[in-house]
Design an enzyme around this catalytic site. Structure first.
Site, PDB file in Angstrom:
ATOM      1  N   LYS A  13       0.864  -1.183   0.000  1.00  0.00           N
ATOM      2  CA  LYS A  13       0.000   0.000   0.000  1.00  0.00           C
ATOM      3  C   LYS A  13       0.898   1.229   0.000  1.00  0.00           C
ATOM      4  CE  LYS A  13      -4.001   2.117   2.220  1.00  0.00           C
ATOM      5  NZ  LYS A  13      -3.526   3.496   2.025  1.00  0.00           N
ATOM      6  N   ASP A  33       2.080   5.142   0.026  1.00  0.00           N
ATOM      7  CA  ASP A  33       1.696   6.303   0.825  1.00  0.00           C
ATOM      8  C   ASP A  33       1.947   7.563   0.000  1.00  0.00           C
ATOM      9  OD1 ASP A  33       1.003   7.995   2.840  1.00  0.00           O
ATOM     10  OD2 ASP A  33       2.736   7.583   4.114  1.00  0.00           O
ATOM     11  N   GLU A  39       2.848   1.311   5.284  1.00  0.00           N
ATOM     12  CA  GLU A  39       1.499   1.719   5.686  1.00  0.00           C
ATOM     13  C   GLU A  39       0.548   0.533   5.765  1.00  0.00           C
ATOM     14  OE1 GLU A  39      -2.077   4.784   4.342  1.00  0.00           O
ATOM     15  OE2 GLU A  39      -0.263   4.626   3.138  1.00  0.00           O
TER      16      GLU A  39
END
Length: 329
Positions: free
Chosen positions: A44, A46, A185
């Protein structure tokens, strides 16, 4: 390890018109990674969700909310013109990497120029994770696995401003554990057999190491230290209104505290955007959004243990947290 496939891409129908804009597919927040062979996992990132539109003679960059930010990402635009395509729409995330290769939103927003920065726009990298249109063909109706088979030859192995967001073949729980241990994240899980669908759905799922969302800055409380910031006052959306969700008093250095205080003082207003009375508060025009990391919500709808991570302009309104029937979106 990256996912590879020996299958040949499926043949497509005759030429499709190129969409001027595509609303992005959004991941649903879940507690645990889904399991099974139909799920692929990615880091994921950021950063800023953007779409890169490549057309004859030009390239454009659109934000999640549909704003044209082409001029803010010159190196990505320049690299997009070098791809071996005539027309294409790439979906992905613009990021700045720290010295350990992790994406850092604070570094990205400084590179984009909202606050004084040692980072230049050239430090921004675009990680492509989906291909929605290619040389006259709309790929959205194809399964994710087919779209990835067309994306990878275009961007895999590149080290410029446009790179491939690798899929990982691993147990979802183990990948999530490792991602959190490395300070990332979180992770994204995507169903490989689903077509591309705009909006939020279960076919893309996000599992975060800590909760993180965007909130409108509606004011601040000064610090007892002259010229510094004490606490940001934050709001979320409920329908067409902004509602106060508490404050955030950590996450910045002494230098950033002064910079934020100066920036917000230039936006002061006597007309609060939310129904709130605070004796020491300075209310500001609701034009900036704070990226905030937090642990949970209180029973009365306030953020618990909120920590500041960065700011962005509210013009990309789609990113602001919105209440649904319950606390969580």
């Amino acid at each position: 390890m990256a996912r590879t496939s020996s299958k040949k891409p499926l043949a497509l129908a005759p030429s499709d018109p190129m969409p001027a804009r595509i609303d992005p597919c959004l991941a649903t927040l879940v507690d645990k990674p889904p399991k099974g062979p139909d799920w692929a996992y990615e880091v994921k990132w950021d950063g800023y969700r953007i779409a890169v539109h490549i057309e004859p003679g030009r390239a454009r960059i659109l934000t999640r909310g549909g704003y044209d930010w082409t001029e803010r990402f010159p190196t990505i635009v320049d690299d997009a013109r070098r791809l071996a395509v005539k027309t294409a729409i790439l979906d992905g995330e613009a990021v700045v990497l720290d010295d350990q290769g992790r994406s850092d939103f604070g570094m990205l927003q400084r590179a984009l120029g909202r606050l004084p920065s040692p980072y230049e726009a050239g430090a921004i990298v675009f990680y492509a994770f989906d291909l929605l249109y290619l040389d006259g063909r709309d790929l959205r109706r194809l399964p994710l696995g087919e779209r990835r088979r067309r994306l990878e030859p275009l961007v895999a192995g590149r080290e410029g401003a446009i790179r491939l967001s690798e899929e990982v073949q691993a147990d979802g729980d183990e990948f999530f554990r490792v991602a959190c241990a490395h300070g990332l994240e979180g992770i994204i899980a995507k169903h490989v057999e689903k077509p591309y669908r705009s909006g939020r759905g279960e076919w893309w799922q996000k599992i975060t190491c800590k909760r993180r969302d965007s909130f409108v800055i509606v004011g601040f409380e000064p610090s007892t230290v002259p010229g510094h910031l004490g606490r940001l006052l934050l709001a979320a959306r409920r329908g067409d209104e902004l509602v106060y969700v508490g404050g955030c008093g950590t996450g910045w250095s002494n230098e950033l505290s002064r910079e934020l205080r100066k920036l917000l003082e230039g936006m002061a207003t006597k007309s609060p955007a939310v129904a709130l009375r605070r004796k020491a508060a300075v209310f500001v025009e609701p034009v900036l959004v704070a990226e905030v990391e937090y642990r949970a919500w209180t029973d009365d709808g306030k953020l618990r243990h909120a920590s500041f991570k960065g700011i962005r302009s509210r013009e990309d309104e789609a990113a602001v947290f919105q209440f649904s029937k319950g606390i969580e979106e």
